[in-house]
Design an enzyme around this catalytic site. Structure first.
Site, mmCIF file in Angstrom:
data_model
loop_
_atom_site.group_PDB
_atom_site.id
_atom_site.type_symbol
_atom_site.label_atom_id
_atom_site.label_comp_id
_atom_site.label_asym_id
_atom_site.label_seq_id
_atom_site.Cartn_x
_atom_site.Cartn_y
_atom_site.Cartn_z
ATOM 1 N N GLU A 119 -2.768 5.203 -1.892
ATOM 2 C CA GLU A 119 -3.566 6.217 -1.207
ATOM 3 C C GLU A 119 -3.351 7.502 -1.994
ATOM 4 O O GLU A 119 -2.244 8.011 -2.075
ATOM 5 C CB GLU A 119 -3.104 6.396 0.239
ATOM 6 C CG GLU A 119 -3.916 7.461 0.964
ATOM 7 C CD GLU A 119 -3.146 8.152 2.073
ATOM 8 O OE1 GLU A 119 -3.805 8.693 2.979
ATOM 9 O OE2 GLU A 119 -1.904 8.165 2.034
ATOM 10 N N ASP A 132 -6.115 6.898 9.348
ATOM 11 C CA ASP A 132 -6.043 8.348 9.185
ATOM 12 C C ASP A 132 -7.290 9.036 9.732
ATOM 13 O O ASP A 132 -7.198 10.009 10.488
ATOM 14 C CB ASP A 132 -5.902 8.713 7.705
ATOM 15 C CG ASP A 132 -4.471 8.630 7.219
ATOM 16 O OD1 ASP A 132 -3.554 8.837 8.040
ATOM 17 O OD2 ASP A 132 -4.258 8.366 6.024
ATOM 18 N N PHE A 139 -16.212 7.919 -0.448
ATOM 19 C CA PHE A 139 -17.217 7.074 0.209
ATOM 20 C C PHE A 139 -17.197 7.305 1.715
ATOM 21 O O PHE A 139 -18.238 7.501 2.339
ATOM 22 C CB PHE A 139 -16.957 5.597 -0.114
ATOM 23 C CG PHE A 139 -17.993 4.667 0.460
ATOM 24 C CD1 PHE A 139 -19.220 4.505 -0.160
ATOM 25 C CD2 PHE A 139 -17.748 3.951 1.624
ATOM 26 C CE1 PHE A 139 -20.190 3.648 0.370
ATOM 27 C CE2 PHE A 139 -18.691 3.099 2.161
ATOM 28 C CZ PHE A 139 -19.916 2.944 1.532
ATOM 29 N N HIS A 140 -16.002 7.288 2.296
ATOM 30 C CA HIS A 140 -15.891 7.513 3.740
ATOM 31 C C HIS A 140 -16.464 8.872 4.133
ATOM 32 O O HIS A 140 -17.248 8.982 5.076
ATOM 33 C CB HIS A 140 -14.431 7.429 4.187
ATOM 34 C CG HIS A 140 -14.222 7.847 5.609
ATOM 35 N ND1 HIS A 140 -14.033 9.176 5.974
ATOM 36 C CD2 HIS A 140 -14.208 7.140 6.772
ATOM 37 C CE1 HIS A 140 -13.913 9.258 7.288
ATOM 38 N NE2 HIS A 140 -14.000 8.038 7.796
ATOM 39 N N HIS A 141 -16.084 9.915 3.401
ATOM 40 C CA HIS A 141 -16.483 11.268 3.782
ATOM 41 C C HIS A 141 -17.992 11.476 3.640
ATOM 42 O O HIS A 141 -18.614 12.144 4.462
ATOM 43 C CB HIS A 141 -15.733 12.295 2.942
ATOM 44 C CG HIS A 141 -14.247 12.309 3.171
ATOM 45 N ND1 HIS A 141 -13.634 11.578 4.184
ATOM 46 C CD2 HIS A 141 -13.239 12.962 2.524
ATOM 47 C CE1 HIS A 141 -12.332 11.797 4.159
ATOM 48 N NE2 HIS A 141 -12.067 12.618 3.162
ATOM 49 N N ARG A 161 0.884 -1.163 0.000
ATOM 50 C CA ARG A 161 0.000 0.000 0.000
ATOM 51 C C ARG A 161 0.919 1.210 0.000
ATOM 52 O O ARG A 161 1.731 1.377 0.909
ATOM 53 C CB ARG A 161 -0.915 -0.038 1.220
ATOM 54 C CG ARG A 161 -1.882 1.159 1.319
ATOM 55 C CD ARG A 161 -1.254 2.245 2.156
ATOM 56 N NE ARG A 161 -2.225 3.239 2.620
ATOM 57 C CZ ARG A 161 -1.887 4.366 3.235
ATOM 58 N NH1 ARG A 161 -0.605 4.635 3.455
ATOM 59 N NH2 ARG A 161 -2.790 5.207 3.638
ATOM 60 N N ASP A 218 1.778 5.063 0.323
ATOM 61 C CA ASP A 218 1.253 6.206 1.057
ATOM 62 C C ASP A 218 1.355 7.488 0.240
ATOM 63 O O ASP A 218 2.409 7.787 -0.325
ATOM 64 C CB ASP A 218 2.021 6.364 2.375
ATOM 65 C CG ASP A 218 1.393 7.391 3.296
ATOM 66 O OD1 ASP A 218 0.339 7.087 3.881
ATOM 67 O OD2 ASP A 218 1.943 8.496 3.418
ATOM 68 N N ALA A 219 0.251 8.234 0.170
ATOM 69 C CA ALA A 219 0.241 9.596 -0.385
ATOM 70 C C ALA A 219 0.947 9.701 -1.734
ATOM 71 O O ALA A 219 1.860 10.509 -1.916
ATOM 72 C CB ALA A 219 0.860 10.571 0.617
#
Length: 359
Positions: A63, A159, A90-92, A27, A29-30
């Site tokens: 990500e 996060d 989706f999360h937000h 995965r 990151d950023a």
């Protein structure tokens, strides 16, 4: 210019994790903060290097908050060729819809509706080029050609919990009814579900931001964190010090919760949802809003109806011969009382819940 040895270092490092430590994937990151104007782009070079690693197929997930289709497009089509990307949208949307978050980057999801959630399920992300309130500029690109398994959905992650002033989980800001309904929606969607540690039994432990730097750097980290998240009102007061060992200790899971009466029913729900997921057909789902907070998601002969907040109703269902296979408000999952009135071919929700039917 002159970056060849640096690129080689990162490429060799990635191969090391997969060959020496036998990892199934990485995965990244950023990736939106990785700048490269060379050809090929470093991410394309990385995916090509990983594809060449002998053995089983390894997975690379990014990500990346840009909603940039190039990240998951194939290298043959000018993309970087990663297997998947985290989807903040989706999360937000879920977090705003059921917990009311609207500060800082959540401002771009204010007054979210079931229709917006349904659109995100259908296309993998919500921002496809519109101006985003928090960014003050256009965000996203056309997701055409994507498959659901190229998107990672979540309702919690390290996060989004760790960046909150008190490291509070979704369960601290929503009702248990809403949490069960959102969990059912997450695990029914065709996108890849990400589960954060303890989520599957509604763990009570916070997940604070913690660090173990030498004192001078630690002080700067603490100050920098307050500055970075000044847009969250909770950071205006006292927040746990990342350098305090208690911040780490408080973030540990309490495994004794797994079997108690308050948490075990949620674990049963997650187990049943994951077992059912194996039976669901692959490919895109068809999500439809049935009201401001009520939506349905169809996958083959299965239909999920989820009411995420307040009250809503489905007057009729097309599948009058369908039967309920999972009911988030069942006693098995810790139901606190009746939530719906069943009628012939219809469901009326009286409080948040999710029902999965099979034709």
């Amino acid at each position: 210019e002159g970056s060849a040895s640096v690129r080689r270092l990162f490429l060799d490092n990635a191969r090391m994790w997969l060959t020496e430590y036998h990892m199934d994937g990485l995965r990244l990151d950023a990736t939106d903060q990785l700048y490269d104007d060379g050809t090929p782009h470093f991410l394309a070079e990385l995916t090509a290097a990983i594809d060449a690693v002998p053995g089983w197929n390894r997975i690379l997930i990014a990500e990346d908050h840009r909603n940039l289709n190039t990240v998951v497009q194939s290298r043959d089509n000018g993309g970087y060729g990663l297997d998947g990307v985290w989807v903040d949208d989706f999360h937000h949307l879920i977090r705003n819809h059921i917990a009311g978050d609207e500060e800082l980057y959540f401002a771009g999801y204010k007054d979210s509706t079931a229709q917006q959630i349904a659109d995100t399920i259908n296309t993998n992300w919500f921002y496809t080029g519109q101006v985003a309130h928090h960014w003050g500029k256009a965000r996203g690109s056309d997701p055409s050609g994507q498959t659901p398994d190229q998107a990672v959905f979540c309702i919690q992650n390290h996060d989004q919990i760790g960046n909150r002033p008190l490291g509070s989980r979704l369960t601290a800001d929503t009702s248990r009814d809403q949490y069960r309904a959102a969990s059912a929606l997450l695990l029914f969607c065709p996108q890849l579900p990400l589960l954060f540690q303890g989520q599957e039994w509604a763990a009570s432990a916070p997940f604070l931001f913690f660090s173990d730097h030498e004192p001078e750097l630690g002080t700067k980290v603490t100050a920098g964190r307050k500055k970075e998240f000044a847009g969250f009102s909770g950071f205006s007061g006292e927040v746990p010090d990342p350098q305090d060992p208690s911040s780490f200790e408080r973030s540990k899971l309490d495994w004794s919760e797994v079997g108690d009466a308050h948490h075990a029913p949620i674990l049963d729900l997650y187990r049943d949802l994951l077992a059912l997921r194996r039976e669901l057909p692959h490919g895109k789902a068809h999500a439809t809003a049935q009201g401001e907070s009520l939506l349905t998601v169809q996958r083959g002969n299965f239909l999920l109806a989820a009411c995420l907040r307040g009250t809503g109703s489905i007057q009729t269902l097309e599948w009058t011969d369908a039967h309920i296979v999972i009911d988030s408000a069942a006693e098995r999952y810790g139901n606190g009382g009746p939530y719906r009135t069943p009628n012939r071919g219809a469901l009326r929700f009286e409080r948040p819940a999710a029902v999965i039917l099979r034709r």
